[in-house]
Design a protein around this motif. Structure first.
Motif, short mmCIF file in Angstrom:
data_model
loop_
_atom_site.label_atom_id
_atom_site.label_comp_id
_atom_site.label_asym_id
_atom_site.label_seq_id
_atom_site.Cartn_x
_atom_site.Cartn_y
_atom_site.Cartn_z
N THR A 193 0.60 -1.23 -0.01
CA THR A 193 -0.04 0.08 0.03
C THR A 193 0.90 1.14 0.08
N VAL A 194 0.40 2.24 -0.82
CA VAL A 194 1.10 3.58 -0.78
C VAL A 194 0.00 4.60 -0.40
N TYR A 195 0.49 5.24 0.45
CA TYR A 195 -0.49 6.31 1.05
C TYR A 195 -0.22 7.75 0.46
N LEU A 196 -1.18 8.72 0.30
CA LEU A 196 -0.96 10.05 0.18
C LEU A 196 -1.63 10.84 1.28
N HIS A 197 -0.70 11.40 2.28
CA HIS A 197 -1.25 12.13 3.24
C HIS A 197 -1.45 13.59 2.87
N MET A 198 -2.58 14.06 3.08
CA MET A 198 -2.84 15.31 2.66
C MET A 198 -3.34 16.32 3.85
N ASN A 199 -2.70 17.37 3.91
CA ASN A 199 -3.02 18.46 5.03
C ASN A 199 -3.24 19.79 4.42
N SER A 200 -3.76 20.56 5.29
CA SER A 200 -4.06 22.01 4.76
C SER A 200 -4.82 21.83 3.52
N LEU A 201 -5.89 21.28 3.23
CA LEU A 201 -6.41 21.18 1.86
C LEU A 201 -7.08 22.36 1.34
N LYS A 202 -6.95 22.74 0.29
CA LYS A 202 -7.28 23.99 -0.37
C LYS A 202 -8.31 23.44 -1.55
N PRO A 203 -9.45 24.32 -1.94
CA PRO A 203 -10.31 24.24 -2.98
C PRO A 203 -9.42 23.81 -4.17
N GLU A 204 -8.27 24.46 -4.49
CA GLU A 204 -7.50 24.03 -5.76
C GLU A 204 -7.05 22.67 -5.93
N ASP A 205 -7.25 21.98 -4.71
CA ASP A 205 -6.68 20.55 -4.71
C ASP A 205 -7.99 19.61 -5.11
N THR A 206 -8.91 20.16 -5.51
CA THR A 206 -10.10 19.21 -5.90
C THR A 206 -9.80 18.76 -7.36
N ALA A 207 -9.92 17.34 -7.26
CA ALA A 207 -9.62 16.54 -8.43
C ALA A 207 -9.94 15.16 -8.25
N VAL A 208 -9.88 14.41 -9.38
CA VAL A 208 -9.66 13.00 -9.26
C VAL A 208 -8.23 12.43 -9.02
N TYR A 209 -7.98 11.80 -7.99
CA TYR A 209 -6.60 11.46 -7.82
C TYR A 209 -6.45 9.83 -8.16
N TYR A 210 -5.35 9.48 -9.27
CA TYR A 210 -5.22 8.40 -9.57
C TYR A 210 -3.84 7.89 -8.83
N CYS A 211 -3.69 6.55 -8.88
CA CYS A 211 -2.41 6.01 -8.18
C CYS A 211 -1.87 5.25 -9.61
N ALA A 212 -0.51 5.30 -9.62
CA ALA A 212 -0.02 4.50 -10.83
C ALA A 212 1.52 3.88 -10.45
N ALA A 213 1.38 2.99 -11.32
CA ALA A 213 2.86 2.07 -11.11
C ALA A 213 3.66 2.13 -12.34
N ARG A 214 4.97 2.15 -12.05
CA ARG A 214 5.76 2.03 -13.28
C ARG A 214 6.57 0.75 -12.88
N ILE A 215 6.37 -0.40 -13.62
CA ILE A 215 7.02 -1.54 -13.39
C ILE A 215 8.43 -1.70 -13.98
N GLY A 216 9.13 -2.04 -12.70
CA GLY A 216 10.64 -2.21 -13.13
C GLY A 216 11.48 -0.86 -13.34
N GLY A 217 10.71 0.10 -12.97
CA GLY A 217 11.39 1.54 -13.25
C GLY A 217 11.62 2.29 -11.95
N VAL A 218 12.34 3.39 -11.98
CA VAL A 218 12.25 4.32 -10.77
C VAL A 218 11.28 5.38 -11.24
N GLU A 219 11.11 6.28 -10.26
CA GLU A 219 9.92 7.34 -10.21
C GLU A 219 10.07 8.24 -11.29
#
Length: 122
Positions: free
Chosen positions: A76-102
């Motif tokens: 599991t990978v987490y995204l901890h979000m603090n001090s949220l702003k209206p401009e943070d409104t969006a669909v958030y996607y998780c993605a994986a890169r197989i065999g590669g670095v970020e």
């Protein structure tokens, strides 16, 4: 496969945590990232973490407010979000890169979750 959770409606200034669970074949090394896409805008990079969990990167727009972390035992990978702003409104996607670095580019990622909606509004 990836599956996100933790989205919803939040008030400005609130905190929340998104989760991304990997299932199926998880024995390969992969980097994981969070992207987001607001209505009428392109998908943008939010944060990424290397398979080891030691290297983390955050976009300028969220640095200091959001933190990416990983629990390898739970796949599991987490995204901890603090001090949220209206401009943070969006669909958030998780993605994986197989065999590669970020990477900051969405084109480098092989597997995507369906996304979770985050709405920040009073």
């Amino acid at each position: 496969q990836l599956s996100e959770s933790g989205g919803g409606w939040m008030q400005p200034g609130a905190s929340a945590r998104l989760s991304c669970v990997a299932s199926g074949r998880t024995d390969s090394s992969y980097a994981t990232a969070w992207f987001r896409q607001a209505p009428g805008r392109e998908r943008e990079f939010v944060a990424a973490i290397r398979y080891s969990g030691r290297n983390k990167y955050h976009a300028d727009a969220v640095r200091g407010r959001f933190t990416i972390s990983k629990d390898s035992a739970r796949n599991t990978v987490y995204l901890h979000m603090n001090s949220l702003k209206p401009e943070d409104t969006a669909v958030y996607y998780c993605a994986a890169r197989i065999g590669g670095v970020e990477s900051y580019s969405s084109r480098d990622y092989d597997v995507w979750g369906p996304g979770t909606q985050v709405t920040v509004s009073a």
